[in-house]
Design an enzyme around this catalytic site. Structure first.
Site, short mmCIF file in Angstrom:
data_model
loop_
_atom_site.label_atom_id
_atom_site.label_comp_id
_atom_site.label_asym_id
_atom_site.label_seq_id
_atom_site.Cartn_x
_atom_site.Cartn_y
_atom_site.Cartn_z
N LYS A 112 -10.88 -1.34 -0.44
CA LYS A 112 -10.45 -1.32 -1.83
C LYS A 112 -11.27 -2.25 -2.71
O LYS A 112 -11.48 -1.96 -3.89
CB LYS A 112 -8.97 -1.67 -1.94
CG LYS A 112 -8.08 -0.57 -1.41
CD LYS A 112 -6.77 -0.51 -2.17
CE LYS A 112 -5.98 0.73 -1.77
NZ LYS A 112 -4.55 0.56 -2.00
N LYS A 194 -8.42 9.67 6.29
CA LYS A 194 -6.98 9.96 6.26
C LYS A 194 -6.61 10.61 4.94
O LYS A 194 -7.30 10.45 3.93
CB LYS A 194 -6.18 8.68 6.46
CG LYS A 194 -6.33 7.68 5.32
CD LYS A 194 -5.32 6.54 5.41
CE LYS A 194 -5.52 5.61 4.21
NZ LYS A 194 -4.58 4.53 4.08
N LYS A 197 -3.48 9.00 -1.21
CA LYS A 197 -3.18 9.27 -2.62
C LYS A 197 -4.32 8.83 -3.53
O LYS A 197 -4.43 9.29 -4.65
CB LYS A 197 -1.90 8.58 -3.05
CG LYS A 197 -1.99 7.06 -2.93
CD LYS A 197 -0.71 6.47 -2.51
CE LYS A 197 -0.98 5.21 -1.72
NZ LYS A 197 0.14 4.81 -0.90
P1 TYM Z 1 1.61 3.38 1.54
O1 TYM Z 1 2.46 3.44 0.33
O2 TYM Z 1 0.15 3.55 1.39
O3 TYM Z 1 2.10 4.45 2.58
C1 TYM Z 1 3.46 4.60 2.97
C2 TYM Z 1 3.54 4.98 4.44
O4 TYM Z 1 2.83 6.21 4.69
C3 TYM Z 1 1.92 6.03 5.77
N1 TYM Z 1 0.74 6.89 5.57
C4 TYM Z 1 0.28 7.81 6.46
N2 TYM Z 1 0.72 8.18 7.67
C5 TYM Z 1 0.03 9.16 8.32
N3 TYM Z 1 -1.08 9.78 7.81
C6 TYM Z 1 -1.54 9.43 6.59
N4 TYM Z 1 -2.62 10.07 6.10
C7 TYM Z 1 -0.88 8.40 5.87
N5 TYM Z 1 -1.08 7.82 4.65
C8 TYM Z 1 -0.08 6.91 4.48
C9 TYM Z 1 1.56 4.57 5.74
O5 TYM Z 1 1.08 4.11 6.97
C10 TYM Z 1 2.87 3.93 5.35
O6 TYM Z 1 3.69 3.71 6.48
N6 TYM Z 1 1.17 -1.53 2.33
C11 TYM Z 1 2.06 -0.39 2.52
C12 TYM Z 1 3.42 -0.55 1.89
C13 TYM Z 1 4.19 -1.74 2.32
C14 TYM Z 1 4.85 -1.93 3.57
C15 TYM Z 1 5.49 -3.21 3.46
C16 TYM Z 1 4.97 -1.19 4.72
C17 TYM Z 1 4.45 -2.84 1.57
N7 TYM Z 1 5.22 -3.72 2.24
C18 TYM Z 1 6.23 -3.71 4.53
C19 TYM Z 1 5.71 -1.70 5.79
C20 TYM Z 1 6.33 -2.96 5.68
C21 TYM Z 1 1.41 0.82 1.89
O7 TYM Z 1 0.61 0.71 1.00
O8 TYM Z 1 1.90 2.02 2.32
#
Ligand code: TYM
Length: 331
Positions: A112, A194, A197
């Site tokens: 990023k 992957k 978004k």
């Molecule tokens: P975020 O918002 O990017 O994604 C949310 C969840 O979706 C999963 N994910 C995927 N799984 C499979 N294939 C994909 N292509 C794919 N893209 C996204 C992510 O692994 C995630 O589980 N930093 C985190 C949010 C967060 C968080 C936390 C998570 C903030 N605090 C505490 C767990 C615990 C994030 O940006 O997820």
């Protein structure tokens, strides 16, 4: 008992990767009566340049979508991160428990920070805030997709570090990552990456709010290869294998059965079948999203109730932390 915590950025609607990699797991855990807390992490979403009215709108859409997927606020806690100020407070405390080189080597930061000219400090400490999210609720298990693994490992490191310096207080959380390939759904345009978004190309991701026609079109245009039969070999044929994987995930069939049933089909025909399966699976969810969005006051009320529950737990933890660190003057 296990304490399950996970977070998701308010990016509006979910995409299929979020759904298959994480959200579906949350609802399954909730169904088996586990203690589940889900946080819409709006404070994480301001670490990159953002549009304020859109962020606000996206928080509502995310809440409506999570409910449509089966997150039940009567059983689980669903809340918005910025409504519980203890997240930022613990973030500050944890900042002193890790080092800059440790954060600088995290793959998501590297990726990023390349996208902006001047790297915001918020982007750098992003994973520390994530660790604060997890630790505030003393979570034991964190269901996420595979892309979050390094961030969870940082949270483990911070919990251990805290326990060593100030005395045992935090569980070292266990990441729960789907064994099957649900934990990594790939981009439809570049199956080496992957599904994400932040992808510039809208055809690369399927959103839960996409209409059937849009889904058909995106699957039809999905990048595959020059072999026309259907097989599953993620390394050699990532594009086709991604479709097979998604197909298996949304129908509940195993990969071998999906491949067997597609034996007579060429890629074009097979894509129609995959699109149908996705459309069928998402239809009830999409209808519920639209319904939930019509009642904004109900969403606000529900999120405020969730924040209230979360705040109680968070305040309790912060009290203990301040005690351990010698902060403030209260006994
Ligand atoms: P975020 O918002 O990017 O994604 C949310 C969840 O979706 C999963 N994910 C995927 N799984 C499979 N294939 C994909 N292509 C794919 N893209 C996204 C992510 O692994 C995630 O589980 N930093 C985190 C949010 C967060 C968080 C936390 C998570 C903030 N605090 C505490 C767990 C615990 C994030 O940006 O997820």
């Amino acid at each position: 008992p296990r304490k399950i915590f996970s977070g998701i950025q308010p990016t509006g609607s979910l995409h299929l990767g979020n759904y298959l990699g994480a959200v579906r797991k949350w609802t399954q855990l909730q169904k088996s009566r586990e203690n589940v807390t889900i946080c819409i992490v709006d404070m994480h979403s301001i670490t990159m340049p953002h549009n304020p009215p859109l962020l606000r709108e996206n928080i509502f859409t995310m809440a409506a979508t999570l409910l449509a997927c089966g997150v039940d606020p009567a059983q689980s806690t669903l809340f918005v991160q910025s409504a519980v100020m203890e997240h930022s407070e613990l973030n500050w405390i944890l900042n002193s428990l890790t080092t800059m080189p440790r954060l600088a080597q995290l793959p998501q930061f590297k990726e990023k920070s390349r996208m902006v000219r001047d790297v915001p400090l918020g982007l750098f400490v992003y994973p520390v805030l994530q660790a604060a999210d997890i630790m505030l609720y003393k979570a034991t298990h964190v269901p996420v997709g595979i892309d979050q693994l390094q961030h969870i490992q940082l949270a483990q490191h911070l919990a251990r570090n805290f326990n060593t310096r100030y005395g045992e207080m935090f569980p070292v959380c266990t990441p729960m990552i789907e064994e099957n390939d649900g934990s990594r759904i790939l981009s439809l345009r570049e199956p080496s990456k992957k599904m994400s978004k932040s992808d510039q190309n809208p055809k690369a991701t399927i959103n839960l709010s996409d209409s059937p026609d849009v889904i058909k079109e995106k699957i039809k245009k999905a990048v595959t290869d020059f072999t026309s039969d259907i097989s599953y070999s993620p390394k050699i044929r990532p594009g086709v294998s991604n479709l097979v994987n998604i197909h298996a995930q949304v129908t509940g069939m195993d990969i071998a059965t999906v491949v067997e049933e597609a034996k007579q089909l060429d890629t074009a025909k097979y894509k129609e079948r995959v699109a149908e399966a996705i459309i069928e699976h998402l239809r009830p969810i999409r209808e519920k999203i639209n319904l939930n969005l019509t009642n904004r006051n109900e969403l606000i009320y529900m999120l405020e109730m969730g924040s209230e529950k979360a705040r109680k737990a968070a305040q309790q933890t912060m009290c203990e932390i301040k005690q351990r660190l010698g902060l403030g003057v209260n006994a």
